[in-house]
Design a protein around this motif. Structure first.
Motif: not given
Length: 215
Positions: A157-180
């Motif tokens: 889901h939107g929040a868990s897509v972002l969380g999964a990405a952050m779990g691998l690449v770190g906080d960069i995903a917080k600003t880079e990933v757009k989970a449409t």
């Protein structure tokens, strides 16, 4: 050796298309895909057809299972239901813990579900934003390590897509990933380093949402 972790958000959901559905639904917090969402799921499957994905893990909500099933049909793979990829159990969105279809009911609808798989991470209602990112990130790391060096797909889901990405690449995903809706994130492991190669790709879709909704 390298490993690719694909992370997809579910396709469009019925209550986004028809908000009144929620008022009479038996399980209002577990909507199915809309008709155009089913089309999006098939487009995602077509996009991933040529990739060397060996395992598919999906949140146990109906919309994520439907999205994963479209891909599983094309790749001829089973679906492993992982609670750690679940929707954000946000009390501001949900007045109580969301009721979902049982594993038995889901397996009857989707024979590709692997009944022998046991989830690694639990999702407990209610959750803070920090908590959903923590458990989805932990889930992504756990599955990546367990499946190494195989490429895998996580459908969330939107929040868990972002969380999964952050779990691998770190906080960069917080600003880079757009989970449409039905977007695709690609994270590649080169030795001990994780690289974010796709940040929410939607080039495979013919219709897209105008506003990103982490719902």
């Amino acid at each position: 050796m390298s490993q690719i972790i694909w992370i997809a958000r579910h396709a469009n959901r019925l209550d986004f298309v028809n908000p009144d559905w929620f008022m009479t639904a038996e399980k209002p917090y577990d909507p199915p895909l809309s008709d155009d969402g089913m089309v999006q799921a098939k487009q995602l499957a077509k996009r991933l057809k040529g990739e060397k994905i060996s395992q598919i893990f999906a949140s146990p909500f109906l919309r994520t299972v439907q999205t994963a099933n479209a891909v599983a049909e094309v790749l001829d793979l089973p679906i492993k239901l992982e609670t750690g990829l679940s929707e954000w159990l946000n009390p501001e969105w949900m007045s109580e813990e969301p009721e979902k279809l049982s594993m038995i009911a889901l397996a009857a609808l989707f024979p590709r579900i692997d009944n022998g798989y046991t989830s690694h991470i639990a999702a407990q209602y209610p959750e803070t934003h920090e908590k959903v990112r923590q458990r989805s990130g932990q889930t992504a790391r756990c599955l990546a390590a367990e499946c190494w060096p195989d490429d895998i797909l996580l459908v969330a889901h939107g929040a868990s897509v972002l969380g999964a990405a952050m779990g691998l690449v770190g906080d960069i995903a917080k600003t880079e990933v757009k989970a449409t809706l039905c977007s695709l994130v690609k994270v590649v492991r080169q030795e001990s380093e994780w690289l974010l190669e796709l940040k929410g790709d939607i080039s495979h879709l013919t219709t897209i949402e105008e506003v990103v909704r982490f719902v």
